[in-house]
Design a protein around this motif. Structure first.
Motif, PDB file in Angstrom:
ATOM      1  N   HIS A 293      -6.066  -0.910  -0.694  1.00  0.00           N
ATOM      2  CA  HIS A 293      -5.859   0.451  -0.494  1.00  0.00           C
ATOM      3  C   HIS A 293      -7.175   1.112   0.148  1.00  0.00           C
ATOM      4  O   HIS A 293      -6.795   1.960   1.070  1.00  0.00           O
ATOM      5  N   MET A 294      -8.175   0.602   0.013  1.00  0.00           N
ATOM      6  CA  MET A 294      -9.580   1.254   0.345  1.00  0.00           C
ATOM      7  C   MET A 294      -9.766   0.678   1.875  1.00  0.00           C
ATOM      8  O   MET A 294     -10.381   1.476   2.582  1.00  0.00           O
TER       9      MET A 294
ATOM     10  N   GLU B 180     -13.366   9.147  -1.375  1.00  0.00           N
ATOM     11  CA  GLU B 180     -12.011   8.561  -1.143  1.00  0.00           C
ATOM     12  C   GLU B 180     -11.730   7.475  -2.151  1.00  0.00           C
ATOM     13  O   GLU B 180     -10.678   7.774  -2.559  1.00  0.00           O
TER      14      GLU B 180
ATOM     15  N   PRO C 233     -10.924   8.438   7.471  1.00  0.00           N
ATOM     16  CA  PRO C 233      -9.717   7.800   6.634  1.00  0.00           C
ATOM     17  C   PRO C 233      -8.429   8.283   7.165  1.00  0.00           C
ATOM     18  O   PRO C 233      -8.243   9.123   7.567  1.00  0.00           O
TER      19      PRO C 233
ATOM     20  N   ARG D  94       0.836  -1.031  -0.196  1.00  0.00           N
ATOM     21  CA  ARG D  94       0.134   0.154  -0.143  1.00  0.00           C
ATOM     22  C   ARG D  94       0.952   1.317   0.113  1.00  0.00           C
ATOM     23  O   ARG D  94       0.623   2.313  -0.632  1.00  0.00           O
ATOM     24  N   LYS D  95       2.062   1.201   0.870  1.00  0.00           N
ATOM     25  CA  LYS D  95       2.784   2.411   0.985  1.00  0.00           C
ATOM     26  C   LYS D  95       4.317   2.073   1.146  1.00  0.00           C
ATOM     27  O   LYS D  95       4.695   0.857   1.490  1.00  0.00           O
TER      28      LYS D  95
ATOM     29  N   LYS E 281      -9.280   3.462   4.442  1.00  0.00           N
ATOM     30  CA  LYS E 281     -10.166   4.799   4.151  1.00  0.00           C
ATOM     31  C   LYS E 281     -11.379   4.951   4.992  1.00  0.00           C
ATOM     32  O   LYS E 281     -12.206   5.721   4.902  1.00  0.00           O
TER      33      LYS E 281
ATOM     34  N   ARG F 270     -10.014   9.385  -5.258  1.00  0.00           N
ATOM     35  CA  ARG F 270      -8.846   9.970  -4.759  1.00  0.00           C
ATOM     36  C   ARG F 270      -7.766   8.649  -4.887  1.00  0.00           C
ATOM     37  O   ARG F 270      -6.558   8.714  -5.294  1.00  0.00           O
ATOM     38  N   GLU F 271      -7.991   7.511  -4.224  1.00  0.00           N
ATOM     39  CA  GLU F 271      -7.323   6.489  -4.062  1.00  0.00           C
ATOM     40  C   GLU F 271      -6.998   5.682  -5.483  1.00  0.00           C
ATOM     41  O   GLU F 271      -6.044   5.224  -5.736  1.00  0.00           O
ATOM     42  N   LYS F 272      -8.029   5.764  -6.323  1.00  0.00           N
ATOM     43  CA  LYS F 272      -7.686   5.352  -7.639  1.00  0.00           C
ATOM     44  C   LYS F 272      -6.694   6.083  -8.503  1.00  0.00           C
ATOM     45  O   LYS F 272      -5.781   5.508  -9.194  1.00  0.00           O
TER      46      LYS F 272
ATOM     47  N   VAL G  42      -4.014   7.517  -6.971  1.00  0.00           N
ATOM     48  CA  VAL G  42      -2.983   6.705  -6.383  1.00  0.00           C
ATOM     49  C   VAL G  42      -2.612   5.655  -6.926  1.00  0.00           C
ATOM     50  O   VAL G  42      -1.299   5.314  -7.379  1.00  0.00           O
ATOM     51  N   VAL G  43      -3.539   4.570  -7.289  1.00  0.00           N
ATOM     52  CA  VAL G  43      -3.144   3.280  -7.973  1.00  0.00           C
ATOM     53  C   VAL G  43      -2.857   3.605  -9.346  1.00  0.00           C
ATOM     54  O   VAL G  43      -1.801   2.931  -9.859  1.00  0.00           O
TER      55      VAL G  43
END
Length: 471
Positions: A87-88, A152, A98, A5-6, A91, A155-157, A159-160
């Motif tokens: 990832h989610m 959320e 989140p 994830r990070k 959140k 936004r996370e999509k 990031v992916v």
């Protein structure tokens, strides 16, 4: 391969390298066979299996939840959804906002992360053993009450997408690995990459995530593992308190996705902007899960060690050190849930044609097939396996991860403690037998990376991550 994830700390990044586990790092001096510590087991009424391994050397514990679902379980059209959903999970829930769970772990001085593989998705925290209940409370909360917010998710999509750009589109070797798997596997879930095809990433919806959550994220599809300075009975009580109330769900049996038999060499070519050419070879072989005789899987592990276990192994010693190749390696994942690959990868010297690279690698394979491994060489590899096991037991995370992988792919955690003994039982004839049986052209896929010439037209990024030319 795992996706994370990070970016973890340097220490954690090193620990995550055990994704290949016993594919494995063959390093270190000979040691006596390590004694296996007892694992305490209990299954809650809702189906959650709880495994506890006490290790009182420091007042620390690692808490891991493993779900029996990975990228290999994804249907067409939503490849990469397991990784996207991972990832989610950070959140927020109906209770926490989140990133709030991560903030709690940070305030407690702990580390947390998650990873997605082809056969599993796992979430973990490592922190003071005294804070175990806090971790359990909030991990159970997101198992049962995850909030999938559309904003959320959007936004996370992004990031992916950026992860895909940096790790795949701009990484020629990653694209070559994707090409190798997509060409070698035509019917199993190992065909597509863990991160997914770019077109699928763009098309995910919140409903896709909700369906994935309802289908796979349930206590009866998970294993809780705690390793550290803990009392097993106290851990079971905490698990009953926080995870016990979560209702089980009906988990549909997975449809069979066995790989079809291959009857000849497959070849694929990737022509993209790149600094260096590269060649990858993959032979279809059984894992410990799929092998009719488990001794074959252990022999394949030793064969990978003979070729690429350490700096004195054959590929490094006979090819790289002698200036025949720029670099070369071999790998094999004994713990894959399905038929897997025994892979060889190499980068040529400047100007060296790739057919010469392939010939050099084939010579090493033929040597495995034709000549028994010498007694001294075999003993060295076995000693290194034992030493590696000793060193890795210094890590609570590694101990939990080993248990988690064996349990999640269906081998059972008990099998992990038999690994060293099984490796020590491998003979030179066992290695030659599996090389003759499985390292055969009828099981072989060859993928090549050729840098795009300067006078060719610039290529647009491939929506599939680089599978541009397949023969």
């Amino acid at each position: 391969m795992l996706t994370q994830r990070k970016t973890p700390s340097p220490v954690l990044a090193g620990l995550l390298a055990v994704a290949s586990l016993v594919a494995g790092p063959f390093v270190g001096p000979a040691q006596a066979k390590p004694a296996a510590a007892p694992v305490h087991e209990r299954t809650l009424d809702n189906g959650l299996k709880v495994l506890v391994l006490p290790d009182p050397r420091a007042p620390v514990a690692t808490h891991q939840v493993w779900y029996k679902v990975g990228s290999a379980d994804e249907p067409g059209g939503i490849t990469g959804i397991a990784h996207m959903f991972e990832h989610m999970m950070f959140k927020g829930t109906e209770t926490l906002g989140p990133g709030e769970f991560s903030d709690i772990i940070a305030r407690l001085g702990g580390e947390e992360n998650a990873f997605t593989g082809r056969d599993f998705t796992a979430y973990f925290q490592t922190l003071s053993a005294a804070e175990l209940e806090t971790v359990m409370r909030w991990e159970a909360d997101r198992m049962a009450n995850l909030k999938l917010d559309a904003d959320e998710f959007a936004r996370e999509k992004d990031v992916v997408r950026e992860e895909w750009r940096s790790r795949v589109r701009d990484n020629p070797n990653a694209r070559l690995d994707q090409l190798l798997h997509a060409t070698a596997f035509s019917s199993s879930g190992y065909h597509h990459p863990i991160i997914g095809w770019k077109t699928d990433i763009d098309a995910y919806t919140v409903d896709d995530l909700r369906d994935w959550y309802q289908t796979h994220y349930a206590p009866n599809n998970a294993t809780l593992i705690v390793v550290g300075d803990v009392d097993p009975e106290a851990v079971f009580e905490l698990a009953e308190t926080h995870y016990g109330p979560i209702e089980p769900r009906e988990i549909a049996a997975a449809k069979p996705r066995e790989e079809m038999a291959q009857h000849g060499t497959r070849r694929a070519e990737l022509v993209i902007p790149a600094r260096l050419p590269r060649l990858s070879m993959g032979f279809k072989v059984p894992s410990l899960v799929t092998a009719e005789d488990p001794r074959e899987a252990y022999a394949l592990t030793v064969a990978a060690g003979v070729l690429s276990g350490d700096s004195g192994a054959r590929l490094a010693n006979d090819l790289v050190r002698q200036g025949k190749l720029a670099n070369a390696s071999a790998s094999y994942n004994i713990n894959a849930r399905q038929t897997t690959l025994f892979s060889l990868d190499a980068t040529p010297k400047n100007g060296q044609p790739l057919d010469e690279v392939e010939s050099l690698l084939r010579e090493q394979v033929e040597r495995l097939r034709d000549e028994p491994v010498g007694e001294e060489e075999l003993d060295r590899i076995k000693a290194q396996v034992v030493a590696s096991e000793v060193y890795q037991r210094d890590s609570l995370f590694y101990q939990g991860m080993k248990i988690g992988i064996y349990e999640t792919v269906g081998l059972g955690y008990e099998q992990a403690d038999r690994f060293v003994e099984a490796i020590q039982a491998v003979t030179a004839e066992d290695v030659r037998a599996v090389a003759r049986k499985y390292l055969d052209d009828r099981r072989l896929t060859v993928a090549t990376l050729e840098p795009e010439s300067d006078d060719s037209e610039p290529a647009l990024p491939s929506p599939t991550g680089g599978i541009d030319r397949v023969h």
